[in-house]
Enzyme design. Structure first.
Site, PDB file in Angstrom:
ATOM      1  N   ARG A  57     104.068  72.553 131.889  1.00 43.47           N
ATOM      2  CA  ARG A  57     104.604  73.563 130.975  1.00 43.47           C
ATOM      3  C   ARG A  57     104.730  72.993 129.566  1.00 43.47           C
ATOM      4  O   ARG A  57     104.421  73.678 128.572  1.00 43.47           O
ATOM      5  CB  ARG A  57     105.954  74.062 131.482  1.00 43.47           C
ATOM      6  CG  ARG A  57     106.491  75.240 130.679  1.00 43.47           C
ATOM      7  CD  ARG A  57     107.861  75.681 131.152  1.00 43.47           C
ATOM      8  NE  ARG A  57     108.313  76.856 130.402  1.00 43.47           N
ATOM      9  CZ  ARG A  57     109.573  77.235 130.272  1.00 43.47           C
ATOM     10  NH1 ARG A  57     110.536  76.533 130.861  1.00 43.47           N
ATOM     11  NH2 ARG A  57     109.903  78.304 129.575  1.00 43.47           N
ATOM     12  N   HIS A  61     102.853  74.605 126.406  1.00 42.52           N
ATOM     13  CA  HIS A  61     103.615  75.091 125.257  1.00 42.52           C
ATOM     14  C   HIS A  61     103.316  74.277 124.003  1.00 42.52           C
ATOM     15  O   HIS A  61     103.476  74.788 122.893  1.00 42.52           O
ATOM     16  CB  HIS A  61     105.108  75.067 125.578  1.00 42.52           C
ATOM     17  CG  HIS A  61     105.537  76.195 126.453  1.00 42.52           C
ATOM     18  ND1 HIS A  61     106.713  76.892 126.260  1.00 42.52           N
ATOM     19  CD2 HIS A  61     104.952  76.765 127.541  1.00 42.52           C
ATOM     20  CE1 HIS A  61     106.826  77.843 127.180  1.00 42.52           C
ATOM     21  NE2 HIS A  61     105.774  77.763 127.977  1.00 42.52           N
ATOM     22  N   ASN A  89     110.897  78.851 124.557  1.00 41.62           N
ATOM     23  CA  ASN A  89     111.133  77.514 125.109  1.00 41.62           C
ATOM     24  C   ASN A  89     112.533  77.363 125.694  1.00 41.62           C
ATOM     25  O   ASN A  89     112.943  76.249 126.042  1.00 41.62           O
ATOM     26  CB  ASN A  89     110.910  76.450 124.023  1.00 41.62           C
ATOM     27  CG  ASN A  89     109.435  76.211 123.771  1.00 41.62           C
ATOM     28  OD1 ASN A  89     108.606  76.347 124.669  1.00 41.62           O
ATOM     29  ND2 ASN A  89     109.089  75.861 122.540  1.00 41.62           N
ATOM     30  N   HIS A 187     101.315  78.132 138.189  1.00 44.54           N
ATOM     31  CA  HIS A 187     102.544  78.653 138.803  1.00 44.54           C
ATOM     32  C   HIS A 187     102.496  78.536 140.316  1.00 44.54           C
ATOM     33  O   HIS A 187     103.338  79.122 141.007  1.00 44.54           O
ATOM     34  CB  HIS A 187     102.770  80.108 138.380  1.00 44.54           C
ATOM     35  CG  HIS A 187     103.268  80.256 136.979  1.00 44.54           C
ATOM     36  ND1 HIS A 187     103.459  81.479 136.371  1.00 44.54           N
ATOM     37  CD2 HIS A 187     103.618  79.321 136.055  1.00 44.54           C
ATOM     38  CE1 HIS A 187     103.908  81.288 135.133  1.00 44.54           C
ATOM     39  NE2 HIS A 187     104.008  79.995 134.917  1.00 44.54           N
TER      40      HIS A 187
END
Length: 321
Positions: A57, A61, A89, A187
């Site tokens: 992640r 990001h 975030n 995921h």
């Protein structure tokens, strides 16, 4: 892994990678980098099953905001508004793992390896350690000297987004629908807070009822974790089937209306969506998912890297030198 799959991965590495990134970038300057990073990631994974998901992640990001430059790791400072405080975030974690990796790397190769590369390499190792594909990571990124909180607020995908918003957001980063589906496959492990999906359970889009695309049995399971007016920070597995393994079960879940987030299930439940056959492809073939995931991770990792003399090699990932 089959020979065609290996060939595909090699072709991807040659064809997609930024010319200044290389899988052998640290061959002379930090030859044992993968081992050093791998040891820290493995220890983190043993203590926290979510460690790998947290690192991926962070990499995602990072790359979606001004490219893969380590900007997501910077704390607030003079002239720097940290991306950590951007709304998308909220709840992002794993910074302590990155700091541990950086410390270990600096002990053996001081001033050589960027924080941006640590995110890319630790993501690959996390995938491999949890049953996913192994692949060579193009390296050679350098670290930014600034952050962009405003872009983090606008460019990062939301868990509440419809397919059209997800598709356009990925297209803005030169990522297509296959990339969207493949990268969403991360995921297959990790957790999500109730606050990121509870609107699907009770009053979806003001309807007074649940999201009609949720399997009824799954709905009741989620309601037990996230009762109305319950703890918004309670955690639920992103993948109910194999929550800590990197596999294609995520896509099988979508096919049975057991995707957790809106942004997960819309990949399969959007009528006429071009992502639907891709979900079916990956749900029916783990090897095809793995090959596509590798391609998309490398493609994402190539978004606007700083190279050459651009940026810097941070001594501490949280602050500029």
């Amino acid at each position: 892994m089959s020979a065609p799959t290996v060939f595909l991965m090699l072709a991807i590495l040659v064809g997609v990678c930024n010319a200044q990134l290389s899988t052998t970038f640290y061959a002379n300057s930090c030859s044992n980098l993968s081992t050093v990073v791998g040891n820290v990631v493995q220890a983190a994974q043993q203590g926290d099953a979510r460690a790998g998901a947290k690192l991926i992640r962070l990499h995602f990001h990072d790359c979606f905001v001004d490219g893969c430059d380590g900007s997501v790791l910077l704390d607030n400072a003079a002239g720097i508004l940290s991306e950590k405080d951007a709304a998308p975030n909220n709840g992002i974690q794993g910074f302590n793992i990155v700091d541990d990796i950086k410390t270990a790397v600096e002990n053996v190769c001081p001033g050589v390896v960027s924080c941006a590369d640590i995110l890319a390499l630790s993501s690959q190792i996390s995938v491999s350690l949890t049953g996913g594909p192994s692949y060579e990571v193009p390296l050679g990124r350098r670290d930014s000297r600034t952050a962009n909180r405003a872009a983090a607020n606008t460019d990062l995908p939301s868990p509440f987004s419809p397919l059209s918003t997800l598709t356009s957001g990925f297209a803005a980063k030169n990522l297509d629908s296959t990339d969207l589906v493949a990268l969403s496959g991360a995921h297959t492990f990790g957790r999500a807070r109730c606050s990121s999906f509870s609107t699907r359970l009770y009053n979806f889009q003001g309807s007074g009822g649940p999201d009609p695309s949720i399997d009824p049995t799954y709905l009741e399971t989620l309601r037990q974790t996230c009762p109305q007016n319950g703890n918004a920070n309670a955690l639920e597995n992103l993948d109910q089937s194999t929550p800590d393994n990197f596999d294609n079960a995520y896509f099988v879940n979508l096919q049975t209306n057991r995707g957790l987030l809106v942004s997960d299930q819309v990949l399969f439940s959007t009528s006429g969506g071009e992502t639907v056959p891709i979900v079916n492809q990956f749900g029916n073939s783990q090897s095809q998912f793995f090959a596509a995931f590798v391609a998309s991770m490398i493609k994402m990792g190539n978004i606007s890297p700083l190279t050459g003399t651009q940026g810097e090699i941070r001594a501490d990932c949280k602050i500029v030198n």
